[in-house]
Scaffold this motif. Structure first.
Motif, mmCIF file in Angstrom:
data_model
loop_
_atom_site.group_PDB
_atom_site.id
_atom_site.type_symbol
_atom_site.label_atom_id
_atom_site.label_comp_id
_atom_site.label_asym_id
_atom_site.label_seq_id
_atom_site.Cartn_x
_atom_site.Cartn_y
_atom_site.Cartn_z
ATOM 1 N N GLU A 110 0.838 -1.197 0.000
ATOM 2 C CA GLU A 110 0.000 0.000 0.000
ATOM 3 C C GLU A 110 0.871 1.244 0.000
ATOM 4 O O GLU A 110 1.896 1.294 0.666
ATOM 5 C CB GLU A 110 -0.882 -0.027 1.248
ATOM 6 N N THR A 145 3.410 0.982 3.061
ATOM 7 C CA THR A 145 3.139 -0.145 3.934
ATOM 8 C C THR A 145 3.628 -1.413 3.253
ATOM 9 O O THR A 145 3.249 -1.699 2.117
ATOM 10 C CB THR A 145 1.637 -0.266 4.259
ATOM 11 N N GLY A 189 0.226 -11.752 5.264
ATOM 12 C CA GLY A 189 -0.551 -10.563 5.630
ATOM 13 C C GLY A 189 -0.643 -10.308 7.116
ATOM 14 O O GLY A 189 -1.291 -9.361 7.545
ATOM 15 N N TYR A 216 3.116 -6.188 9.444
ATOM 16 C CA TYR A 216 3.324 -5.053 8.546
ATOM 17 C C TYR A 216 4.456 -4.163 9.053
ATOM 18 O O TYR A 216 4.816 -4.171 10.229
ATOM 19 C CB TYR A 216 2.041 -4.241 8.389
ATOM 20 N N ARG A 276 5.611 -0.038 8.379
ATOM 21 C CA ARG A 276 5.176 1.230 7.800
ATOM 22 C C ARG A 276 6.365 2.170 7.711
ATOM 23 O O ARG A 276 7.132 2.324 8.663
ATOM 24 C CB ARG A 276 4.090 1.831 8.687
ATOM 25 N N VAL A 286 -1.067 -7.261 12.123
ATOM 26 C CA VAL A 286 -2.270 -6.811 11.424
ATOM 27 C C VAL A 286 -3.450 -7.500 12.101
ATOM 28 O O VAL A 286 -3.618 -8.714 11.978
ATOM 29 C CB VAL A 286 -2.214 -7.162 9.922
ATOM 30 N N ASP A 292 -6.884 -6.677 11.829
ATOM 31 C CA ASP A 292 -8.126 -6.758 11.067
ATOM 32 C C ASP A 292 -8.033 -7.878 10.022
ATOM 33 O O ASP A 292 -7.136 -7.857 9.173
ATOM 34 C CB ASP A 292 -8.394 -5.420 10.382
ATOM 35 N N ASP A 317 -7.918 -6.661 6.388
ATOM 36 C CA ASP A 317 -6.615 -6.093 6.028
ATOM 37 C C ASP A 317 -5.589 -7.198 5.822
ATOM 38 O O ASP A 317 -4.786 -7.146 4.885
ATOM 39 C CB ASP A 317 -6.118 -5.121 7.098
ATOM 40 N N ARG A 318 -5.612 -8.209 6.683
ATOM 41 C CA ARG A 318 -4.683 -9.334 6.551
ATOM 42 C C ARG A 318 -4.846 -10.014 5.192
ATOM 43 O O ARG A 318 -3.879 -10.301 4.501
ATOM 44 C CB ARG A 318 -4.916 -10.358 7.662
ATOM 45 N N ARG A 322 -6.217 -8.745 2.457
ATOM 46 C CA ARG A 322 -5.834 -7.808 1.393
ATOM 47 C C ARG A 322 -4.317 -7.695 1.289
ATOM 48 O O ARG A 322 -3.753 -7.725 0.189
ATOM 49 C CB ARG A 322 -6.462 -6.434 1.677
ATOM 50 N N TYR A 323 -3.644 -7.574 2.425
ATOM 51 C CA TYR A 323 -2.183 -7.479 2.426
ATOM 52 C C TYR A 323 -1.549 -8.755 1.868
ATOM 53 O O TYR A 323 -0.589 -8.695 1.104
ATOM 54 C CB TYR A 323 -1.652 -7.214 3.824
#
Length: 84
Positions: free
Chosen positions: A5, A19, A25, A28, A30, A58, A60, A63-64, A66-67
């Protein structure tokens, strides 16, 4: 960790937030970059080695997922040192 991201900060002008995440996932890293001028060139690579002390979990599930999908896509499409 793979780039998953790239966003621009709403709070501060000229701030880019990169990110990176693990392939599953679950973790992370940043990285924030201030864009100080047009001549300020710093490459963004497809992947980075992050110090474990600077890596977060991570929480959520969305989010996991998606990542993980984006990290896998980046791994298939790029070598770790590719400039993105």
């Amino acid at each position: 960790m793979w780039l998953v991201e790239r966003t621009y900060s709403d709070d501060e002008q000229n701030m880019v937030i990169l990110t990176y995440a693990t392939l599953d996932g679950g973790r992370y890293f940043r990285k924030e970059r201030a864009l100080t001028s047009f001549t300020d060139v710093r490459d963004t690579t497809a992947a980075v080695d992050a110090d474990p002390e600077n890596v977060g979990a991570v929480d959520d599930p969305a989010d996991r997922e998606r990542y993980a999908a984006e990290a896998e896509r980046m791994k298939r499409a790029h070598d770790p040192d590719d400039v993105i």
